[in-house]
Design an enzyme around this catalytic site. Structure first.
Site, PDB file in Angstrom:
ATOM      1  N   SER A  65       0.800  -1.238   0.000  1.00  0.00           N
ATOM      2  CA  SER A  65       0.000   0.000   0.000  1.00  0.00           C
ATOM      3  C   SER A  65       0.828   1.283   0.000  1.00  0.00           C
ATOM      4  O   SER A  65       0.274   2.352  -0.262  1.00  0.00           O
ATOM      5  CB  SER A  65      -0.937   0.020   1.202  1.00  0.00           C
ATOM      6  OG  SER A  65      -2.067  -0.765   0.920  1.00  0.00           O
ATOM      7  N   LYS A  68       0.475   3.403  -2.987  1.00  0.00           N
ATOM      8  CA  LYS A  68      -0.706   4.256  -3.223  1.00  0.00           C
ATOM      9  C   LYS A  68      -0.341   5.740  -3.204  1.00  0.00           C
ATOM     10  O   LYS A  68      -0.970   6.550  -3.882  1.00  0.00           O
ATOM     11  CB  LYS A  68      -1.781   3.954  -2.160  1.00  0.00           C
ATOM     12  CG  LYS A  68      -2.373   2.559  -2.335  1.00  0.00           C
ATOM     13  CD  LYS A  68      -3.203   2.103  -1.151  1.00  0.00           C
ATOM     14  CE  LYS A  68      -3.766   0.715  -1.421  1.00  0.00           C
ATOM     15  NZ  LYS A  68      -4.315   0.040  -0.262  1.00  0.00           N
ATOM     16  N   TYR A 193      -2.562  -3.286 -10.673  1.00  0.00           N
ATOM     17  CA  TYR A 193      -2.556  -2.983  -9.234  1.00  0.00           C
ATOM     18  C   TYR A 193      -1.679  -3.977  -8.459  1.00  0.00           C
ATOM     19  O   TYR A 193      -0.910  -3.585  -7.566  1.00  0.00           O
ATOM     20  CB  TYR A 193      -3.997  -2.984  -8.696  1.00  0.00           C
ATOM     21  CG  TYR A 193      -4.093  -2.807  -7.203  1.00  0.00           C
ATOM     22  CD1 TYR A 193      -3.964  -1.551  -6.619  1.00  0.00           C
ATOM     23  CD2 TYR A 193      -4.286  -3.899  -6.361  1.00  0.00           C
ATOM     24  CE1 TYR A 193      -4.034  -1.399  -5.237  1.00  0.00           C
ATOM     25  CE2 TYR A 193      -4.367  -3.752  -4.988  1.00  0.00           C
ATOM     26  CZ  TYR A 193      -4.239  -2.502  -4.434  1.00  0.00           C
ATOM     27  OH  TYR A 193      -4.299  -2.351  -3.062  1.00  0.00           O
ATOM     28  N   TYR A 244      -4.215   3.829   7.789  1.00  0.00           N
ATOM     29  CA  TYR A 244      -5.588   3.288   7.792  1.00  0.00           C
ATOM     30  C   TYR A 244      -6.352   3.759   9.023  1.00  0.00           C
ATOM     31  O   TYR A 244      -6.242   4.914   9.413  1.00  0.00           O
ATOM     32  CB  TYR A 244      -5.590   1.749   7.717  1.00  0.00           C
ATOM     33  CG  TYR A 244      -4.624   1.185   6.744  1.00  0.00           C
ATOM     34  CD1 TYR A 244      -4.782   1.437   5.382  1.00  0.00           C
ATOM     35  CD2 TYR A 244      -3.544   0.426   7.161  1.00  0.00           C
ATOM     36  CE1 TYR A 244      -3.886   0.914   4.472  1.00  0.00           C
ATOM     37  CE2 TYR A 244      -2.653  -0.095   6.252  1.00  0.00           C
ATOM     38  CZ  TYR A 244      -2.828   0.158   4.918  1.00  0.00           C
ATOM     39  OH  TYR A 244      -1.947  -0.354   4.025  1.00  0.00           O
ATOM     40  N   VAL A 262       1.237  -3.764   3.724  1.00  0.00           N
ATOM     41  CA  VAL A 262       1.152  -5.045   4.443  1.00  0.00           C
ATOM     42  C   VAL A 262       2.402  -5.919   4.327  1.00  0.00           C
ATOM     43  O   VAL A 262       2.476  -6.961   4.975  1.00  0.00           O
ATOM     44  CB  VAL A 262      -0.077  -5.913   4.057  1.00  0.00           C
ATOM     45  CG1 VAL A 262      -1.359  -5.362   4.614  1.00  0.00           C
ATOM     46  CG2 VAL A 262      -0.152  -6.156   2.581  1.00  0.00           C
TER      47      VAL A 262
HETATM   48  N1  GLN Z   1      -1.704  -5.375  -2.126  1.00  0.00           N
HETATM   49  C1  GLN Z   1      -2.391  -5.227  -0.878  1.00  0.00           C
HETATM   50  C2  GLN Z   1      -3.889  -5.378  -1.034  1.00  0.00           C
HETATM   51  O1  GLN Z   1      -4.459  -4.823  -1.899  1.00  0.00           O
HETATM   52  C3  GLN Z   1      -2.060  -3.898  -0.294  1.00  0.00           C
HETATM   53  C4  GLN Z   1      -2.751  -3.660   1.023  1.00  0.00           C
HETATM   54  C5  GLN Z   1      -1.880  -3.022   2.034  1.00  0.00           C
HETATM   55  O2  GLN Z   1      -0.680  -2.913   1.925  1.00  0.00           O
HETATM   56  N2  GLN Z   1      -2.505  -2.633   3.121  1.00  0.00           N
HETATM   57  O3  GLN Z   1      -4.517  -6.059  -0.287  1.00  0.00           O
END
Ligand code: GLN
Length: 308
Positions: A65, A68, A193, A244, A262
Site C-alpha cells: 500500500s 498508493k 494494481y 488506515y 502489508v
Molecule cells: N496489495 C495489498 C492489497 O491490496 C495492499 C494492502 C496493504 O498494503 N494494506 O490487499
C-alpha cells in the site's frame, strides 16, 4: 557526533524490534507469508549523499500500500486534481484498508480516500498505458526518478500470488465499474494494481522517495520531481489516512506523515527535514508494522519530529 547518532539509532532499533513479537506477517497474499517476522530495518535520508541506516537495510521488500502514495502523485501530475477527486474523496474512513462497506453507504459511490484499496484502485485506473505492463513501466520510471535508483523493478512471484487471490479487490473494482468510477477491463486493472503493489525496493530507496515528498517535491540534487502542491497534498493524505484506521492514534503518538504497506514497510516524510524508509514485516491487526510504528515513535520523540 555521527557515532553517537549511530549508537542512538541502533539502540532504538533494538528497543523497537521487541515489538515485532506481538505481530504476525501477512498471509492473505500467500507469497508474503514467507517473510521473516524478526527483521527490522530503518533508513533515514536528510539529503546528504548517504542514508543513515540500522538493521537489515539491504533487505528487499514489496511496496504494497505504500505504492498508493506514488500512484496518487503520478495521477495528480497527469490528470490534475479535478479529475482525480471526481473519482476519489478526501476523508478518512475509520474502516480497514480493504473494506467495501462505505462504498454502498455513500452517494455517489466513490471511495472515501486514495489510501484505502477502493480509492487506490480508482487512482490506478488513471495511470497512463494501454496494457498493465505499459502502466507498470510508466510507474517504474517515476519511481526511478523519485528514488534515484534505475534498477527498481517488481517481484513477479508476489504479483502473481496476489493476482491469484485478489478476489476482494476484484469485487471492489467491479463495484466501482458498475458505478462508473472506473472504466475498462477490471482484470487489466487488477493485474496492474498487483504489480504496482509488488514493486520491490530497499529501505534506502524508500527513504529517498520520502525525502522528495519531505523536500517539497525536489530530490536531494534540487531537481523537481513533482510540483510542491502535489507533495503537500500527498503528505496531507499520509497524515489523515496513511496508517488506515490507526491514523488518528499514530498522528498523536508519532506525528510524522507516513504510509504503511502489508509487507511491513512504512514510508515516512518529515517536512523539510527527512525521508524515512522502514521494513518490519510483523503486523498488528490493522495491517501496520508493530516494530515499524515503534521505531517511528522513538525517533519522533528523540529528534522532535512531530509536525504538530
Ligand atoms: N496489495 C495489498 C492489497 O491490496 C495492499 C494492502 C496493504 O498494503 N494494506 O490487499
Amino acid at each position: 557526533m555521527l557515532c553517537q547518532k549511530q549508537q542512538d539509532l541502533d539502540e532504538m532499533v533494538a528497543e523497537a524490534k521487541k515489538e515485532a513479537k506481538k505481530g504476525e506477517v501477512a498471509t492473505y497474499i500467500p507469497a508474503l507469508a514467507k517473510a521473516d517476522p524478526n527483521i527490522l530495518a530503518v533508513s533515514i535520508f536528510d539529503g546528504a549523499s548517504h542514508c543513515f541506516v540500522s538493521g537489515d537495510s539491504e533487505h528487499l521488500f514489496t511496496l504494497q500500500s505504500a505504492s498508493k502514495v506514488i500512484t496518487l502523485a503520478l495521477a495528480l501530475m497527469d490528470c490534475g486534481e479535478a479529475v482525480v477527486f471526481e473519482k476519489v474523496g478526501m476523508e478518512p474512513t475509520g474502516d480497514p484498508f480493504n473494506s467495501i462497506s462505505k462504498l454502498e453507504a455513500q452517494f455517489p459511490s466513490k471511495p472515501l480516500n486514495p489510501m484505502i484499496n477502493a480509492g487506490a484502485l480508482a487512482v490506478s485506473s488513471l495511470i497512463k498505458g494501454e496494457t498493465a505492463q505499459d502502466k507498470l513501466q510508466y510507474l517504474l520510471h517515476f519511481i526511478h526518478r523519485l528514488s534515484g535508483n534505475k534498477h527498481i523493478t517488481y517481484n513477479k512471484e508476489v504479483a502473481r500470488s496476489e493476482y491469484e487471490t485478489a478476489d476482494l479487490n476484484r469485487a471492489l473494482a467491479y463495484f466501482l465499474k458498475q458505478h462508473h468510477i472506473i472504466e475498462g477491463d477490471v482484470n487489466l486493472l487488477i493485474e496492474f494494481y498487483t504489480m504496482q503493489c509488488a514493486i520491490e525496493l530497499t529501505c534506502d530507496d524508500l527513504a529517498k522517495i520520502g525525502f522528495v515528498l519531505a523536500n517539497e517535491g525536489r530530490n536531494h540534487e534540487g531537481e523537481v520531481i513533482m510540483p510542491y502542491e502535489i507533495a503537500r497534498l500527498v503528505k496531507t493524505f499520509m497524515v489523515t489516512c496513511g496508517m488506515y484506521n490507526a491514523s488518528g492514534e499514530f498522528a498523536i503518538k508519532v506525528g510524522i506523515p507516513a504510509k504503511s504497506g502489508v509487507s511491513g514497510c512504512i514510508l515516512g516524510a518529515v517536512p523539510n527535514r527527512l525521508g524515512i524508509g522502514i521494513y518490519g514485516p510483523a503486523l498488528d491487526e490493522k495491517g501496520n508494522s508493530y516494530a515499524g510504528m515503534k521505531i517511528l515513535e522513538l525517533l519522533a520523540a528523540h529528534y522532535h519530529l512531530s509536525i504538530f
